[in-house]
Design an enzyme around this catalytic site. Structure first.
Site, PDB file in Angstrom:
ATOM      1  N   ARG A   1       4.038  -9.372  -6.225  1.00 52.17           N
ATOM      2  CA  ARG A   1       4.747  -9.137  -4.962  1.00 52.17           C
ATOM      3  C   ARG A   1       4.600 -10.325  -4.008  1.00 52.17           C
ATOM      4  O   ARG A   1       5.459 -10.556  -3.159  1.00 52.17           O
ATOM      5  CB  ARG A   1       4.270  -7.835  -4.287  1.00 52.17           C
ATOM      6  CG  ARG A   1       5.067  -7.508  -3.031  1.00 52.17           C
ATOM      7  CD  ARG A   1       4.866  -6.090  -2.512  1.00 52.17           C
ATOM      8  NE  ARG A   1       5.641  -5.919  -1.284  1.00 52.17           N
ATOM      9  CZ  ARG A   1       5.855  -4.757  -0.675  1.00 52.17           C
ATOM     10  NH1 ARG A   1       5.361  -3.645  -1.189  1.00 52.17           N
ATOM     11  NH2 ARG A   1       6.565  -4.698   0.432  1.00 52.17           N
TER      12      ARG A   1
ATOM     13  N   GLU B   1       0.854  -5.311  -3.587  1.00 52.34           N
ATOM     14  CA  GLU B   1       0.701  -6.766  -3.543  1.00 52.34           C
ATOM     15  C   GLU B   1      -0.639  -7.255  -4.077  1.00 52.34           C
ATOM     16  O   GLU B   1      -1.372  -7.988  -3.418  1.00 52.34           O
ATOM     17  CB  GLU B   1       0.945  -7.296  -2.112  1.00 52.34           C
ATOM     18  CG  GLU B   1       1.241  -8.806  -2.095  1.00 52.34           C
ATOM     19  CD  GLU B   1       1.746  -9.320  -0.754  1.00 52.34           C
ATOM     20  OE1 GLU B   1       2.642  -8.677  -0.171  1.00 52.34           O
ATOM     21  OE2 GLU B   1       1.250 -10.348  -0.299  1.00 52.34           O
TER      22      GLU B   1
ATOM     23  N   ASN C   1       6.815 -13.964  -0.693  1.00 55.52           N
ATOM     24  CA  ASN C   1       6.426 -14.803   0.441  1.00 55.52           C
ATOM     25  C   ASN C   1       6.935 -16.233   0.317  1.00 55.52           C
ATOM     26  O   ASN C   1       6.504 -17.107   1.075  1.00 55.52           O
ATOM     27  CB  ASN C   1       4.899 -14.815   0.595  1.00 55.52           C
ATOM     28  CG  ASN C   1       4.372 -13.435   0.937  1.00 55.52           C
ATOM     29  OD1 ASN C   1       4.935 -12.756   1.781  1.00 55.52           O
ATOM     30  ND2 ASN C   1       3.335 -13.017   0.246  1.00 55.52           N
TER      31      ASN C   1
ATOM     32  N   ARG D   1      -1.888  12.040   9.921  1.00 65.25           N
ATOM     33  CA  ARG D   1      -2.207  11.443   8.608  1.00 65.25           C
ATOM     34  C   ARG D   1      -0.978  11.268   7.729  1.00 65.25           C
ATOM     35  O   ARG D   1      -1.089  11.162   6.507  1.00 65.25           O
ATOM     36  CB  ARG D   1      -3.262  12.256   7.855  1.00 65.25           C
ATOM     37  CG  ARG D   1      -4.603  12.288   8.551  1.00 65.25           C
ATOM     38  CD  ARG D   1      -5.727  12.455   7.549  1.00 65.25           C
ATOM     39  NE  ARG D   1      -7.005  12.378   8.211  1.00 65.25           N
ATOM     40  CZ  ARG D   1      -7.618  13.424   8.761  1.00 65.25           C
ATOM     41  NH1 ARG D   1      -7.073  14.623   8.693  1.00 65.25           N
ATOM     42  NH2 ARG D   1      -8.764  13.268   9.371  1.00 65.25           N
TER      43      ARG D   1
ATOM     44  N   LYS E   1      14.184  -7.129  -4.697  1.00 65.89           N
ATOM     45  CA  LYS E   1      12.933  -6.749  -4.055  1.00 65.89           C
ATOM     46  C   LYS E   1      12.401  -5.435  -4.622  1.00 65.89           C
ATOM     47  O   LYS E   1      11.201  -5.298  -4.870  1.00 65.89           O
ATOM     48  CB  LYS E   1      13.125  -6.648  -2.532  1.00 65.89           C
ATOM     49  CG  LYS E   1      11.830  -6.253  -1.832  1.00 65.89           C
ATOM     50  CD  LYS E   1      11.853  -6.458  -0.336  1.00 65.89           C
ATOM     51  CE  LYS E   1      10.464  -6.141   0.228  1.00 65.89           C
ATOM     52  NZ  LYS E   1      10.398  -6.283   1.680  1.00 65.89           N
TER      53      LYS E   1
ATOM     54  N   HIS F   1       7.264 -18.416   3.320  1.00 65.94           N
ATOM     55  CA  HIS F   1       6.668 -17.709   4.455  1.00 65.94           C
ATOM     56  C   HIS F   1       5.361 -18.302   4.964  1.00 65.94           C
ATOM     57  O   HIS F   1       5.022 -18.117   6.128  1.00 65.94           O
ATOM     58  CB  HIS F   1       6.481 -16.223   4.121  1.00 65.94           C
ATOM     59  CG  HIS F   1       7.734 -15.432   4.300  1.00 65.94           C
ATOM     60  ND1 HIS F   1       8.858 -15.642   3.535  1.00 65.94           N
ATOM     61  CD2 HIS F   1       8.067 -14.459   5.186  1.00 65.94           C
ATOM     62  CE1 HIS F   1       9.812 -14.817   3.923  1.00 65.94           C
ATOM     63  NE2 HIS F   1       9.361 -14.089   4.932  1.00 65.94           N
TER      64      HIS F   1
ATOM     65  N   HIS G   1      12.554 -15.678  12.941  1.00 68.51           N
ATOM     66  CA  HIS G   1      11.781 -15.625  11.702  1.00 68.51           C
ATOM     67  C   HIS G   1      12.578 -16.204  10.520  1.00 68.51           C
ATOM     68  O   HIS G   1      12.077 -17.024   9.756  1.00 68.51           O
ATOM     69  CB  HIS G   1      11.364 -14.181  11.422  1.00 68.51           C
ATOM     70  CG  HIS G   1      10.716 -13.987  10.085  1.00 68.51           C
ATOM     71  ND1 HIS G   1       9.483 -14.524   9.773  1.00 68.51           N
ATOM     72  CD2 HIS G   1      11.143 -13.345   8.966  1.00 68.51           C
ATOM     73  CE1 HIS G   1       9.180 -14.200   8.512  1.00 68.51           C
ATOM     74  NE2 HIS G   1      10.166 -13.492   8.002  1.00 68.51           N
TER      75      HIS G   1
ATOM     76  N   HIS H   1       5.307 -18.881   8.802  1.00 72.09           N
ATOM     77  CA  HIS H   1       4.372 -18.281   9.754  1.00 72.09           C
ATOM     78  C   HIS H   1       3.696 -19.364  10.592  1.00 72.09           C
ATOM     79  O   HIS H   1       3.412 -19.163  11.778  1.00 72.09           O
ATOM     80  CB  HIS H   1       3.335 -17.418   9.018  1.00 72.09           C
ATOM     81  CG  HIS H   1       3.940 -16.195   8.397  1.00 72.09           C
ATOM     82  ND1 HIS H   1       3.457 -15.609   7.248  1.00 72.09           N
ATOM     83  CD2 HIS H   1       5.014 -15.453   8.767  1.00 72.09           C
ATOM     84  CE1 HIS H   1       4.204 -14.561   6.936  1.00 72.09           C
ATOM     85  NE2 HIS H   1       5.153 -14.449   7.843  1.00 72.09           N
TER      86      HIS H   1
ATOM     87  N   LYS I   1       6.015  -1.792   3.657  1.00 74.31           N
ATOM     88  CA  LYS I   1       5.052  -2.472   4.532  1.00 74.31           C
ATOM     89  C   LYS I   1       5.365  -2.102   5.969  1.00 74.31           C
ATOM     90  O   LYS I   1       6.488  -2.307   6.437  1.00 74.31           O
ATOM     91  CB  LYS I   1       5.142  -3.987   4.370  1.00 74.31           C
ATOM     92  CG  LYS I   1       4.421  -4.518   3.161  1.00 74.31           C
ATOM     93  CD  LYS I   1       4.333  -6.038   3.241  1.00 74.31           C
ATOM     94  CE  LYS I   1       3.688  -6.619   2.004  1.00 74.31           C
ATOM     95  NZ  LYS I   1       3.710  -8.103   2.026  1.00 74.31           N
TER      96      LYS I   1
ATOM     97  N   GLU J   1      16.526 -14.353   4.053  1.00 70.89           N
ATOM     98  CA  GLU J   1      15.754 -13.500   3.130  1.00 70.89           C
ATOM     99  C   GLU J   1      16.584 -13.157   1.878  1.00 70.89           C
ATOM    100  O   GLU J   1      16.029 -12.824   0.832  1.00 70.89           O
ATOM    101  CB  GLU J   1      15.281 -12.221   3.824  1.00 70.89           C
ATOM    102  CG  GLU J   1      14.457 -12.456   5.100  1.00 70.89           C
ATOM    103  CD  GLU J   1      12.968 -12.762   4.854  1.00 70.89           C
ATOM    104  OE1 GLU J   1      12.546 -12.829   3.688  1.00 70.89           O
ATOM    105  OE2 GLU J   1      12.241 -12.937   5.863  1.00 70.89           O
TER     106      GLU J   1
HETATM  107 ZN    ZN Z   1      10.353 -12.650   6.078  1.00 69.55          ZN
END
Ligand code: ZN
Ligand code: ADP
Length: 367
Positions: free
Chosen positions: A242, A238, A246, A124, A228, A249, A266, A253, A146, A188
């Site tokens: 936040r 988020e 993206n 946990r 950031k 992005h 990426h 994606h 994340k 980024e």
């Molecule tokens: Zn990214």
């Protein structure tokens, strides 16, 4: 020793520092005994990185009185999976990891995301320390908590927010990184500037291609991390702001999902996605064309894609791309969310994009 920059991430009792620069690892050594009370550190890394950097990390930890116990995973995105998670959690439990301990992620985004998630769920929650070895991971994925793995349905579809105890972004690690990976990671950095820091963009633009190396790079990493950190401190989970991170992005994606595996990095998809977000903002009459021009010119100077057509894979279909964009996990009520820009450093969130209009825009920009 070279100068090491420290950027704090302010999250109350889960606050931590990001130490950045050539020699950040050595500079962090005095802090390590407090993080590894059992005087051992389980280090998760991959088969590419271990021969390059594990010895140095082991030596620095030994100097701080900490013994290393490495777990070497297979490199590549396939490791960020339920199978990889099972293998890693098993390995941590076999080593009798306790909640008072921390595990080190030494690697790129794959190792960082997987190890963070394993740390979040093992008993946990055990601690973890990020030692990112790619530029992408140093400026983005190692900061903000994340963590996760890919599922059959998509990238990062299973995960948890779990903040690291410390992030050591030592730029010496990225000297062994292929130039293409370095450029991709830079996407980024530029993203941070374009979202909310026009003077940072001016600095990056003035440095041109020199920004990819040495002191200008360390400064740029620190600026991107500070940006950031500021947003994460305001909106850790988020619920709002936040999502600005993206930028580029949703397009990216879709490109990544549509391209053959490993055809594009990426960061390359993000670079093209950022340029498209600016062009789409211009098409909607909400952004000066001169700002979109500056963005594209800068991306070209760096050697990054600056449109769908300049990606390594070129066989795009506007309708299929938009269908992919509908699947984005950040969407609400089936509508497409896009991060758009009113200019450089002025990004905003539009949660209700007209899909048909977007298809038409993409068709034009693909032709
Ligand atoms: Zn990214
Ligand atoms: P990211 O998601 O951060 O771009 P990945 O975790 O996908 O990175 O790693 C990309 C590839 O680069 C992997 O094969 C990894 O083993 C390798 N790699 C990571 N760090 C380094 C480094 N410092 N030098 C050389 N190769 C590296």
């Amino acid at each position: 020793m070279n100068s090491v920059l420290t950027v704090p991430v302010g999250l109350g009792d889960r606050s931590y520092d990001v130490m950045i620069g050539d020699g950040a690892l050595e500079a962090a050594a005095p802090r390590l005994p407090g993080i590894f009370p059992r005087q051992r550190a389980i280090i998760v890394t991959d088969r590419h990185i271990a021969p390059l950097h594990l010895e140095r990390v082991t030596a620095v930890l030994a100097g701080a009185g900490i013994a290393c116990d490495p777990i070497v995973m297979e490199p590549g995105e396939a490791t960020k999976s339920f199978a990889g998670l099972e293998q890693l959690v098993d390995a941590l439990l076999e080593r009798n990891i306790e909640r008072s301990e921390a595990v080190i992620a030494l690697g790129g985004g794959v190792i960082g995301d997987l190890t963070g998630f394993a740390a979040a769920v093992t008993k946990r929650g055990v601690g973890f320390v990020q030692i990112p070895t790619t530029l992408l991971a140093q400026v983005d994925s190692s900061v903000g908590g994340k963590t996760g793995i890919n599922t059959r349905q998509g990238k990062n579809f299973a995960g948890a927010f779990h903040q690291p105890r410390l992030v050591i972004a030592d730029t010496a690690f990225i000297t062994t990184l292929p130039e293409r990976e370095r450029r991709a990671g830079y996407a980024e950095i530029i993203k941070a500037a374009l979202i909310g820091d026009a003077t940072m963009f001016d600095r990056l633009d003035a440095a041109g291609a020199n920004v990819l190396h040495g002191a200008p790079l360390a400064r740029a990493i620190a600026d991107a991390v500070a940006f950031k950190a500021h947003i994460v401190a305001q909106d850790e989970l988020e619920h709002g702001r936040r999502a600005l991170l993206n930028l580029g992005h949703t397009f990216a994606h879709a490109f990544e999902a549509e391209a053959p595996r490993d055809a594009i990095r990426h960061g390359e998809a993000v670079a093209a996605g950022i340029a498209l977000a600016f062009r789409y903002s211009v098409a909607r009459g909400e952004c000066p064309a001169s700002d979109a021009d500056r963005v594209e010119t800068h991306l070209r100077t760096i050697g990054l894609p600056w449109s769908a057509a300049t990606l390594a894979h070129k066989d795009w279909d506007a309708g299929r791309l938009v269908a992919r964009m509908r699947d984005d996990k950040k969407n609400q009520a089936g509508e497409i969310t896009l991060i758009l820009a009113r200019g450089i450093g002025k990004a905003w969130i539009d949660p209700r994009i007209d899909a048909a209009h977007l298809v038409a825009f993409l068709e034009t920009s693909l032709s």
